[in-house]
Design an enzyme around this catalytic site. Structure first.
Site, PDB file in Angstrom:
ATOM      1  N   CYS A 142       9.647  22.055 -53.529  1.00 26.47           N
ATOM      2  CA  CYS A 142       9.407  22.185 -52.093  1.00 26.47           C
ATOM      3  C   CYS A 142       9.865  20.937 -51.326  1.00 26.47           C
ATOM      4  O   CYS A 142      11.056  20.663 -51.282  1.00 26.47           O
ATOM      5  CB  CYS A 142       7.935  22.498 -51.840  1.00 26.47           C
ATOM      6  SG  CYS A 142       7.639  23.212 -50.196  1.00 26.47           S
ATOM      7  N   LYS A 163       5.940  28.106 -39.709  1.00 27.19           N
ATOM      8  CA  LYS A 163       5.957  27.920 -41.158  1.00 27.19           C
ATOM      9  C   LYS A 163       6.471  29.178 -41.861  1.00 27.19           C
ATOM     10  O   LYS A 163       6.126  30.305 -41.483  1.00 27.19           O
ATOM     11  CB  LYS A 163       4.553  27.604 -41.665  1.00 27.19           C
ATOM     12  CG  LYS A 163       4.479  27.393 -43.184  1.00 27.19           C
ATOM     13  CD  LYS A 163       3.064  27.419 -43.703  1.00 27.19           C
ATOM     14  CE  LYS A 163       2.306  26.170 -43.352  1.00 27.19           C
ATOM     15  NZ  LYS A 163       0.963  26.156 -44.030  1.00 27.19           N
ATOM     16  N   SER A 192       5.899  28.054 -48.851  1.00 30.37           N
ATOM     17  CA  SER A 192       4.990  27.537 -47.828  1.00 30.37           C
ATOM     18  C   SER A 192       5.608  26.246 -47.296  1.00 30.37           C
ATOM     19  O   SER A 192       5.362  25.166 -47.815  1.00 30.37           O
ATOM     20  CB  SER A 192       3.601  27.270 -48.424  1.00 30.37           C
ATOM     21  OG  SER A 192       2.735  26.727 -47.452  1.00 30.37           O
ATOM     22  N   HIS A 235       7.055  27.620 -54.409  1.00 34.71           N
ATOM     23  CA  HIS A 235       5.903  27.150 -55.182  1.00 34.71           C
ATOM     24  C   HIS A 235       5.581  28.120 -56.313  1.00 34.71           C
ATOM     25  O   HIS A 235       4.593  28.862 -56.260  1.00 34.71           O
ATOM     26  CB  HIS A 235       4.682  26.999 -54.271  1.00 34.71           C
ATOM     27  CG  HIS A 235       4.751  25.823 -53.359  1.00 34.71           C
ATOM     28  ND1 HIS A 235       4.510  24.532 -53.781  1.00 34.71           N
ATOM     29  CD2 HIS A 235       5.044  25.744 -52.032  1.00 34.71           C
ATOM     30  CE1 HIS A 235       4.641  23.701 -52.754  1.00 34.71           C
ATOM     31  NE2 HIS A 235       4.974  24.405 -51.691  1.00 34.71           N
ATOM     32  N   GLU A 237       4.222  27.500 -58.918  1.00 31.46           N
ATOM     33  CA  GLU A 237       2.980  27.072 -59.557  1.00 31.46           C
ATOM     34  C   GLU A 237       1.729  27.574 -58.842  1.00 31.46           C
ATOM     35  O   GLU A 237       0.610  27.442 -59.367  1.00 31.46           O
ATOM     36  CB  GLU A 237       2.931  25.541 -59.630  1.00 31.46           C
ATOM     37  CG  GLU A 237       2.541  24.813 -58.356  1.00 31.46           C
ATOM     38  CD  GLU A 237       3.660  24.698 -57.327  1.00 31.46           C
ATOM     39  OE1 GLU A 237       3.436  24.041 -56.293  1.00 31.46           O
ATOM     40  OE2 GLU A 237       4.749  25.251 -57.558  1.00 31.46           O
ATOM     41  N   ARG A 249      -7.316  27.510 -43.877  1.00 27.84           N
ATOM     42  CA  ARG A 249      -7.351  26.114 -43.401  1.00 27.84           C
ATOM     43  C   ARG A 249      -6.651  25.984 -42.060  1.00 27.84           C
ATOM     44  O   ARG A 249      -7.142  25.327 -41.148  1.00 27.84           O
ATOM     45  CB  ARG A 249      -6.663  25.219 -44.439  1.00 27.84           C
ATOM     46  CG  ARG A 249      -6.616  23.734 -44.069  1.00 27.84           C
ATOM     47  CD  ARG A 249      -5.571  23.026 -44.918  1.00 27.84           C
ATOM     48  NE  ARG A 249      -4.220  23.527 -44.643  1.00 27.84           N
ATOM     49  CZ  ARG A 249      -3.204  23.431 -45.481  1.00 27.84           C
ATOM     50  NH1 ARG A 249      -3.375  22.871 -46.672  1.00 27.84           N
ATOM     51  NH2 ARG A 249      -2.010  23.901 -45.147  1.00 27.84           N
TER      52      ARG A 249
END
Length: 314
Positions: A142, A163, A192, A235, A237, A249
Site C-alpha cells: 500500500c 478514499k 484502502s 491489503h 493481509e 472509525r
C-alpha cells in the site's frame, strides 16, 4: 514448495507448461536449507493487529522463518503499548548490519502528506537504500509501495478525492509469473487508500512489470524483473472485519466516510461482509516466500551483495 520428480518424466513438461514448479533430482540434491530470515518494518499505528495479519500469512508455508519486527523510530505508537514495542521490536540501527532473505514494509496512514513531510522520511529512504544491499526480496504494501516507487524511480502518486475502499476484482496479466502461480485468472483483493499510481506509470519503468490490475482499483501487483522489489497496492493481509472497522472509525471522525465497495451484501453495512480474498492473500505470500525469496537467496547471507541479480540457486 516444488515437487521433486525424476528427470525425463513426461509429466515434467506438462507441469511446467501449466506453470507448476518442479525440481529434478540433481537440483534437489544440491539444495542448502536453513531457516529464512524475514524482517517486518511495521509502519501501522495498530502494530499488534498488523503483526497478527502478516504472521498468519507467513506461517502458511512449510518453510521455517525467523522474524524480526522492526520500528522506524522511538516515538510512542498511537495504538500500541510502549511496553510491547520495547519487548518485541528492534530499532533499525540494531539490525542495520544484518542481512535478510525477505523484508516486508507495511502501509501507513500518511496519504495526504507529501513524502518529504513525513517525519521519518529520511530514515525511510535510508532503509529503502539499505534493502538493496541487505535483502534478497522486499515486499512493499500500500503506502510503502507508492513510497518505494517515488524513492527508486521518481514516480509521483496522485491523490483521489475520495478514499478507494472495498474489495475489487483483479485480472492476472501474466499467468506464468512466479508470483501468480496457482492463481485463478480473476481474483479479489481489498484496497484502502487515497494514493494512486496508474498502470501506465508502472509500465513506463523499464525495470518493472504490472502483473495484476483491476478496472476499478488500477494496478495491484507489480515486480522488478529480478523479483527483488515487489509492489502490492492493496491489503491481502486484511482480516474479514478490517474494512468494516475502518469505515466505523471514519464515521466517528472528521474523515469523510466512504462505504467500502463490493464488501457488504447489498451494500448494507449491517450485514456481515463478504470474505473472498483470503485464499489469494495466502497464495501471494507463499509464492513470494518461495519464488522471490527461498529459491533465490544465497545460503550464506553474507554473500547477498555479490549474489544480487542471480537467479535459481536453490
Amino acid at each position: 514448495m516444488p515437487i521433486r520428480i525424476p528427470e525425463q518424466l513426461p509429466a515434467q513438461d506438462v507441469l511446467l507448461g501449466e506453470n507448476i514448479f518442479t525440481m529434478d533430482s540433481l537440483r534437489a540434491a544440491n539444495q542448502d536449507i536453513r531457516p529464512l530470515e524475514v524482517g517486518i518494518l511495521n509502519l501501522m499505528p495498530n502494530k499488534i493487529e498488523t503483526e497478527v495479519q502478516l504472521l498468519r500469512l507467513l506461517s502458511n508455508t512449510p518453510l521455517q522463518i525467523n522474524v524480526d519486527l522492526i520500528r522506524i523510530d522511538n516515538l510512542a505508537p498511537k495504538h500500541t503499548p510502549q511496553s510491547h514495542m520495547d519487548a518485541f521490536y528492534h530499532d533499525f540501527s540494531s539490525v542495520a548490519a544484518k542481512r535478510y532473505d525477505g523484508l516486508i514494509v507495511t502501509g501507513a496512514p500518511l496519504a495526504h502528506l507529501d513524502y518529504r513531510q513525513v517525519k521519518y522520511w529520511d530514515t525511510m529512504a535510508e532503509i529503502l537504500d539499505w534493502s538493496e544491499r541487505h535483502v534478497q526480496s522486499t515486499l512493499y504494501l500500500c503506502w510503502a509501495a507508492h513510497a518505494a516507487m517515488y524513492h527508486f524511480f521518481n514516480v509521483e502518486r496522485s491523490l483521489r478525492a475520495d478514499k478507494l475502499s472495498g474489495v475489487f476484482e483483479h485480472q492476472v496479466l501474466d499467468p506464468h509469473h512466479e508470483l501468480l502461480r496457482g492463481f485463478d485468472p480473476y481474483f479479489y483483493a481489498p484496497h484502502s487508500r487515497f494514493g494512486h499510481i496508474s498502470c501506465e506509470a508502472y509500465a513506463a519503468v523499464n525495470e518493472l512489470k504490472v502483473l495484476a490490475r483491476s478496472d476499478e482499483a488500477g494496478a495491484y501487483l507489480a515486480a522488478s524483473q529480478d523479483n527483488r522489489k515487489v509492489f502490492v497496492t492493496g491489503h491481502p493481509e486484511y482480516d474479514p472485519e478490517t474494512l468494516h472497522e475502518e469505515y466505523q472509525r471514519d464515521l466517528n471522525s472528521e474523515t469523510p466516510a466512504v462505504l467500502p465497495q463490493h464488501y457488504y451484501p447489498d451494500d448494507n453495512p449491517i450485514l456481515e461482509p463478504k470474505v473472498r480474498w483470503r485464499s489469494h492473500g495466502s497464495l501471494l505470500f507463499t509464492n513470494w516466500l518461495n519464488y522471490c525469496v527461498y529459491q533465490n537467496t544465497p545460503y550464506d547471507l553474507n554473500l547477498l551483495a555479490s549474489h544480487a541479480g542471480k537467479r535459481g540457486n536453490k
